[in-house]
Structures are given as structure tokens and as C-alpha cells.
Design a protein around this motif. Structure first.
Motif, mmCIF file in Angstrom:
data_model
loop_
_atom_site.group_PDB
_atom_site.id
_atom_site.type_symbol
_atom_site.label_atom_id
_atom_site.label_comp_id
_atom_site.label_asym_id
_atom_site.label_seq_id
_atom_site.Cartn_x
_atom_site.Cartn_y
_atom_site.Cartn_z
ATOM 1 N N ALA A 174 8.075 45.241 43.128
ATOM 2 C CA ALA A 174 8.531 46.538 42.632
ATOM 3 C C ALA A 174 9.073 46.414 41.215
ATOM 4 O O ALA A 174 8.950 47.330 40.408
ATOM 5 N N ALA A 175 9.665 45.270 40.905
ATOM 6 C CA ALA A 175 10.216 45.064 39.567
ATOM 7 C C ALA A 175 9.136 44.991 38.502
ATOM 8 O O ALA A 175 9.418 45.097 37.315
ATOM 9 N N GLY A 176 7.879 44.827 38.926
ATOM 10 C CA GLY A 176 6.799 44.805 37.958
ATOM 11 C C GLY A 176 6.476 46.180 37.391
ATOM 12 O O GLY A 176 5.721 46.296 36.438
ATOM 13 N N LEU A 177 7.049 47.232 37.970
ATOM 14 C CA LEU A 177 6.855 48.583 37.459
ATOM 15 C C LEU A 177 7.888 48.875 36.384
ATOM 16 O O LEU A 177 8.960 48.270 36.341
ATOM 17 N N ASP A 178 7.584 49.823 35.511
ATOM 18 C CA ASP A 178 8.553 50.228 34.489
ATOM 19 C C ASP A 178 9.792 50.845 35.130
ATOM 20 O O ASP A 178 10.901 50.732 34.613
ATOM 21 N N GLY A 179 9.606 51.500 36.235
ATOM 22 C CA GLY A 179 10.724 52.133 36.919
ATOM 23 C C GLY A 179 10.225 53.058 38.005
ATOM 24 O O GLY A 179 9.018 53.222 38.197
ATOM 25 N N LEU A 180 11.160 53.653 38.712
ATOM 26 C CA LEU A 180 10.839 54.580 39.794
ATOM 27 C C LEU A 180 11.688 55.830 39.651
ATOM 28 O O LEU A 180 12.816 55.775 39.150
ATOM 29 N N ILE A 181 11.141 56.953 40.101
ATOM 30 C CA ILE A 181 11.920 58.170 40.277
ATOM 31 C C ILE A 181 11.897 58.494 41.762
ATOM 32 O O ILE A 181 10.835 58.788 42.320
ATOM 33 N N VAL A 182 13.040 58.411 42.387
ATOM 34 C CA VAL A 182 13.156 58.582 43.835
ATOM 35 C C VAL A 182 13.720 59.967 44.120
ATOM 36 O O VAL A 182 14.753 60.344 43.553
ATOM 37 N N SER A 183 13.048 60.722 44.992
ATOM 38 C CA SER A 183 13.503 62.078 45.292
ATOM 39 C C SER A 183 13.807 62.321 46.762
ATOM 40 O O SER A 183 14.487 63.288 47.090
ATOM 41 N N LEU A 184 13.313 61.477 47.657
ATOM 42 C CA LEU A 184 13.569 61.692 49.080
ATOM 43 C C LEU A 184 15.017 61.360 49.411
ATOM 44 O O LEU A 184 15.501 60.276 49.078
ATOM 45 N N PRO A 185 15.739 62.270 50.073
ATOM 46 C CA PRO A 185 17.157 62.029 50.378
ATOM 47 C C PRO A 185 17.396 60.733 51.136
ATOM 48 O O PRO A 185 18.370 60.028 50.861
ATOM 49 N N HIS A 203 17.676 66.297 44.157
ATOM 50 C CA HIS A 203 18.336 65.076 43.673
ATOM 51 C C HIS A 203 17.244 64.130 43.163
ATOM 52 O O HIS A 203 16.194 63.989 43.801
ATOM 53 N N LEU A 204 17.507 63.490 42.046
ATOM 54 C CA LEU A 204 16.602 62.456 41.551
ATOM 55 C C LEU A 204 17.395 61.199 41.254
ATOM 56 O O LEU A 204 18.456 61.266 40.619
ATOM 57 N N LEU A 205 16.883 60.079 41.714
ATOM 58 C CA LEU A 205 17.475 58.778 41.403
ATOM 59 C C LEU A 205 16.480 58.026 40.534
ATOM 60 O O LEU A 205 15.362 57.733 40.965
ATOM 61 N N ILE A 206 16.875 57.739 39.298
ATOM 62 C CA ILE A 206 16.026 57.012 38.366
ATOM 63 C C ILE A 206 16.373 55.535 38.467
ATOM 64 O O ILE A 206 17.525 55.141 38.260
ATOM 65 N N VAL A 207 15.374 54.743 38.819
ATOM 66 C CA VAL A 207 15.570 53.306 39.019
ATOM 67 C C VAL A 207 14.769 52.569 37.946
ATOM 68 O O VAL A 207 13.573 52.315 38.124
ATOM 69 N N PRO A 208 15.396 52.229 36.810
ATOM 70 C CA PRO A 208 14.654 51.533 35.754
ATOM 71 C C PRO A 208 14.455 50.059 36.092
ATOM 72 O O PRO A 208 15.138 49.503 36.963
#
Length: 245
Positions: A174-185, A203-208
């Protein structure tokens, strides 16, 4: 855009392309009254042209946007039966089936669309999300990676792959991605511990890849976030704003 499209309807008599664009604009504006009005016009067009597949397709799209997935699937099924080689129709049909909870049928529709359009990433990405919903994480990962091979920026494939990797515990991948935008509660709860009644709003959780996570939602939730979340920076927005603002 809406004014221009309404003028085009008056001049051109409501082609599928113009009506579909107008329905999209009305949906984006949240104008349910306008959507009901165009639904009535579509019904009138069907009365005039009962065999028109274009109008039937548009009816299915409108029902889907109005959150009537079962009715949308019924309308689109007739179009797909008449146009079995139309990948776009199959994608819309698959979306309706997916939203109606008919995941196996949606998977088949997206698979047919992928076979008809082998250079398109979207059918594979949508197929991956259905596989993920069925709990077939390995197959979902394969579908998302195949979509990204065709289009490295396909947003549904990027977010889907990240979610699958996190769910499978493969943090290194997963760390190989630039980041994630998580929206599921449930995923936000899993990653931050936030557990409250406010999840009815976006709600959005931005995971860089590097640095701290960022949690954004309504500003009024700030006290709750401060009390429950210690591993993400909070960015709130006014109730008159959207998360995107």
C-alpha cells in the motif's frame, strides 16, 4: 450550462445526448424537482417513441441517479438485450445491478464490458469493486492492477487497490501508492478510532505516503475528533461548504 441545455432541448426536441447532459447537471445541482420534470418528459418521449432504446437508456440513467437501482436495472436490461455489444450500456447496467445488491449479475455485466472494450480501464476497475464487495480480495487486487496497467491514473482502481491492500494487511505494498482517500466510515474508524453519530455526513481521510493523515468533515465535529483521534490532523469545513471546498 443548464440554461444552454434547456434551450437545446427546445430547439432539438430532446435528443438523448442533450437530455442526458441536462439530467446530469440537475443531479449535480441537487435539483430533485427538475429531475422529476425531466422524468416526466422522458415518459412522454417513451409514449411517442416506445421502441426508442436511446430514451429507454436515458430513463435507466435517470432512475439510477434518483437512487432507484432496481427500476434502473429493469429499464437498462431491455437496452442491453437489444444492444449486447454496447460496452457503455453494459457499464450502466452493471452499476444499476451493483447498487441493487445483485453483485454476481453486476460482475458478469462488467466482465462483458471489459471483453468488449479491452483497452478501457473503467470496466476492470468497476469489476474490482464488485469483487471486493464479494470478499474476493485477491481477485479484486488483480482487477485493479489490470485497470492500472491500462490507465495508471484510473481513480476507482487506485482507491480500490489501496483499500484492498490495507484490508489484506499488506502495508508495504500500500505504501507504494502516492496516497489514499478513504471515505467508508468503517475504514475511517479502523484507521483513526473515530466512532460517532456524525458519519451520516461526508468524511474523508487522506492517507499520504509520507506524513500525517488528514481527516476532513464538518467543523462542528472538531471537539469529538479532538477527543477520539490522535493520529490525524483535523480540517473542518462549514455546513455551507462541501468537503471539496
Amino acid at each position: 450550462a443548464r440554461v444552454d441545455l434547456e434551450r437545446a432541448v427546445e430547439q432539438e426536441g430532446g435528443t438523448r445526448e442533450v437530455l442526458e447532459a441536462l439530467v446530469t447537471v440537475c443531479a449535480g445541482l441537487g435539483d430533485t424537482e427538475a429531475q422529476r420534470g425531466w422524468a416526466a418528459q422522458i415518459r412522454a418521449l417513451l409514449g411517442e417513441r416506445p421502441d426508442s432504446l436511446d430514451v429507454r437508456h436515458l430513463q435507466g440513467l435517470l432512475l439510477l441517479r434518483q437512487r432507484h437501482p432496481r427500476r434502473a436495472a429493469a429499464a437498462l436490461e431491455a437496452v442491453v438485450e437489444a444492444r449486447p455489444d454496447d460496452a457503455g450500456c453494459l457499464l450502466d447496467f452493471g452499476r444499476a445491478l451493483n447498487n441493487a445488491g445483485r453483485l454476481d449479475a453486476a460482475l458478469a455485466a462488467f466482465g462483458r464490458a471489459a471483453a468488449l472494450a479491452p483497452a478501457a480501464a473503467e470496466p476492470l476497475a468497476l469489476r474490482g469493486h464488485v469483487l471486493r464487495g464479494l470478499g474476493r480480495l485477491a481477485d479484486a487486487e488483480q482487477a485493479f492492477r489490470a485497470a492500472l496497467d491500462l490507465d495508471p491514473r484510473e481513480p476507482r482502481a487506485l482507491t480500490g487497490l489501496g483499500a484492498v491492500l490495507l484490508a489484506s494487511g499488506d502495508a508495504a505494498a500500500a505504501a507504494g501508492l502516492d496516497g489514499l482517500i478513504v471515505s467508508l466510515p468503517e475504514n475511517i474508524y479502523y484507521l483513526t478510532g473515530l466512532d460517532h453519530w456524525g458519519f451520516f455526513a461526508c468524511h474523508l481521510l487522506i492517507v499520504p505516503r509520507d506524513g500525517e493523515m488528514i481527516l476532513t468533515c464538518r467543523a462542528m465535529e472538531g471537539i469529538t475528533v479532538e477527543n477520539q483521534v490522535s493520529n490525524a490532523r483535523f480540517m473542518g469545513h462549514k455546513d455551507t461548504e462541501e468537503v471539496a471546498d
